[in-house]
Write an enzyme that holds these catalytic residues in place. Sequence first.
Site, short mmCIF file in Angstrom:
data_model
loop_
_atom_site.label_atom_id
_atom_site.label_comp_id
_atom_site.label_asym_id
_atom_site.label_seq_id
_atom_site.Cartn_x
_atom_site.Cartn_y
_atom_site.Cartn_z
N ASP A 78 0.84 -1.20 0.00
CA ASP A 78 0.00 0.00 0.00
C ASP A 78 0.87 1.25 0.00
OD1 ASP A 78 -2.89 1.13 0.56
OD2 ASP A 78 -1.52 2.23 1.88
N TYR B 28 3.76 9.64 -0.03
CA TYR B 28 4.72 9.02 0.89
C TYR B 28 6.16 9.25 0.44
CZ TYR B 28 0.49 6.58 2.50
OH TYR B 28 -0.78 6.27 2.94
N LYS C 14 -2.01 5.95 -4.54
CA LYS C 14 -3.09 6.94 -4.34
C LYS C 14 -2.81 8.26 -5.04
CE LYS C 14 -3.50 4.85 0.26
NZ LYS C 14 -2.13 4.59 0.74
N HIS D 175 -6.91 9.76 -2.63
CA HIS D 175 -6.39 9.72 -1.27
C HIS D 175 -7.32 10.41 -0.26
CE1 HIS D 175 -2.23 9.27 0.83
NE2 HIS D 175 -3.20 9.10 1.70
N1 LIG Z 1 -5.28 6.53 3.31
C1 LIG Z 1 -4.73 7.28 4.24
O1 LIG Z 1 -5.04 8.47 4.40
C2 LIG Z 1 -3.71 6.66 5.15
C3 LIG Z 1 -3.33 7.32 6.33
C4 LIG Z 1 -2.41 6.70 7.18
C5 LIG Z 1 -1.88 5.47 6.84
N2 LIG Z 1 -2.25 4.86 5.67
C6 LIG Z 1 -1.68 3.54 5.27
O2 LIG Z 1 -1.80 2.64 6.36
C7 LIG Z 1 -0.53 2.10 6.69
C8 LIG Z 1 -0.47 1.75 8.17
O3 LIG Z 1 -0.82 2.81 9.00
P1 LIG Z 1 0.24 3.61 9.85
O4 LIG Z 1 1.43 3.91 9.03
O5 LIG Z 1 -0.49 4.71 10.50
O6 LIG Z 1 0.79 2.66 10.91
P2 LIG Z 1 0.41 1.38 11.76
O7 LIG Z 1 0.66 0.20 10.92
O8 LIG Z 1 -0.89 1.53 12.45
O9 LIG Z 1 1.53 1.52 12.89
C9 LIG Z 1 2.87 1.57 12.57
C10 LIG Z 1 3.66 1.66 13.88
O10 LIG Z 1 3.43 0.51 14.67
C11 LIG Z 1 4.67 -0.20 14.89
N3 LIG Z 1 4.37 -1.62 14.74
C12 LIG Z 1 4.09 -2.31 13.61
N4 LIG Z 1 3.79 -3.58 13.87
C13 LIG Z 1 3.85 -3.73 15.22
C14 LIG Z 1 3.62 -4.81 16.10
N5 LIG Z 1 3.26 -6.00 15.68
N6 LIG Z 1 3.80 -4.58 17.44
C15 LIG Z 1 4.18 -3.38 17.90
N7 LIG Z 1 4.39 -2.30 17.11
C16 LIG Z 1 4.21 -2.47 15.78
C17 LIG Z 1 5.63 0.34 13.85
O11 LIG Z 1 6.95 0.36 14.35
P3 LIG Z 1 8.11 -0.56 13.72
O12 LIG Z 1 8.27 -0.10 12.32
O13 LIG Z 1 9.27 -0.27 14.58
O14 LIG Z 1 7.64 -1.97 13.83
C18 LIG Z 1 5.13 1.77 13.64
O15 LIG Z 1 5.63 2.63 14.65
C19 LIG Z 1 0.43 3.21 6.22
O16 LIG Z 1 1.75 2.76 6.12
C20 LIG Z 1 -0.20 3.61 4.92
O17 LIG Z 1 0.13 2.68 3.90
C21 LIG Z 1 -3.17 5.42 4.84
#
Ligand SMILES: NC(=O)c1ccc[n+]([C@@H]2O[C@H](COP(=O)([O-])OP(=O)(O)OC[C@H]3O[C@@H](n4cnc5c(N)ncnc54)[C@H](OP(=O)(O)O)[C@@H]3O)[C@@H](O)[C@H]2O)c1
Length: 321
Positions: free
Chosen positions: A46, A51, A80, A113
């Site tokens: 994704d 990004y 996106k 997006h």
């Molecule tokens: N459409 C939109 O507007 C939008 C907005 C935000 C995000 N997104 C998408 O959604 C994806 C995920 O959301 P997000 O980036 O907000 O993050 P997330 O996946 O909710 O959280 C990432 C954080 O959690 C940690 N982490 C990951 N797996 C873990 C586990 N099993 N145990 C403990 N900690 C863990 C990571 O650290 P480490 O790297 O150190 O493991 C990082 O600090 C994004 O990368 C993006 O592709 C889309």
Amino acid sequence: MSKTYIELNRTGDKMPLVGYGCWKVDNKDCEETIYNAIKTGYRLIDGAAVYENEVEVGRGINKAIKEGIVKREDLFIVTKLWNTYHHKSHVRPAFDRSLKDMGLDYIDLYLIHFPVPIKYVDPAVKYPGGWIEEGAKDIAYERSPIHETWAEMEKLVDDKVARNIGVSNFNVMALLDLFTYCRYKPATLQVELHPYLQQKRLVEWVQKQGIAVTAYSSFGPASYVSLNEEGKTAKPLLTHEVVQQVASKYGKSAGQVLLRWSVQRNVAVIPKSMNVDRLKSNLDIFDWTLEQQDVDAINQLEMGARFNDTVTYGFDLPLFD
Ligand SMILES: NC(=O)c1ccc[n+]([C@@H]2O[C@H](COP(=O)([O-])OP(=O)(O)OC[C@H]3O[C@@H](n4cnc5c(N)ncnc54)[C@H](OP(=O)(O)O)[C@@H]3O)[C@@H](O)[C@H]2O)c1
């Protein structure tokens, strides 16, 4: 083993329920991280133009293909359209730029997006555009109606360069409007979803329309700690006692429980991790099931807490009100 994918409307494409999220994957480690994610078993990547790592994401993907780990058709690549490219004359060039940056010849799923048309920024000046122009205090909008943006998205399908198209950060009102003119219904809706923000009515209604739902930020405040006050002050979900108790009952990690909680709602997840062990464990959520009493306990954590909110970034835009 429970089902590991959602079948999308119109194409019947199988979208994996767990994918790898590319937001904040730094450029330096990105190629290797994406390559490792694919090697570990991730099939959905994704990404997004905003990004700022599509070149490296593409290198990781192409390295995995070149080494024979996967074929292109085994992968489900998502990216996106950023807000500064909503105008009907900018959608195709923005899409082509993503495609070229990633070194691919089609995208599996292309999303709008945000339903926020922002004044165009020439990529020759700055790519990608952001939320606000350099030195500006607030967002400058552009009069680009979503129906024109969507018509251009549909042309990408007609031209066979995007297999599926969808939206992100849209609410029911925005979707209802889109239904009045679309030729192709969105295949998916991607929104912020976690136990602190479950959006139960939205999820159920959208799924009833035949649209697959993807959760972003499944770990709640985890990726917003350095971004806004809400992320900094919220009680972390990953160490919340309720999530921890459920995790120890099943011998799983808190992260796995949060992801499993989502896929049991038939909501796909796209966790991001730079850590090899977490990367692996985040995929390992299909051969066990949370009992209803544990789902109910996690459901109790609802508090309407949204972390990816334009207002929390200091913009005068209560997008989700
Ligand atoms: N459409 C939109 O507007 C939008 C907005 C935000 C995000 N997104 C998408 O959604 C994806 C995920 O959301 P997000 O980036 O907000 O993050 P997330 O996946 O909710 O959280 C990432 C954080 O959690 C940690 N982490 C990951 N797996 C873990 C586990 N099993 N145990 C403990 N900690 C863990 C990571 O650290 P480490 O790297 O150190 O493991 C990082 O600090 C994004 O990368 C993006 O592709 C889309």
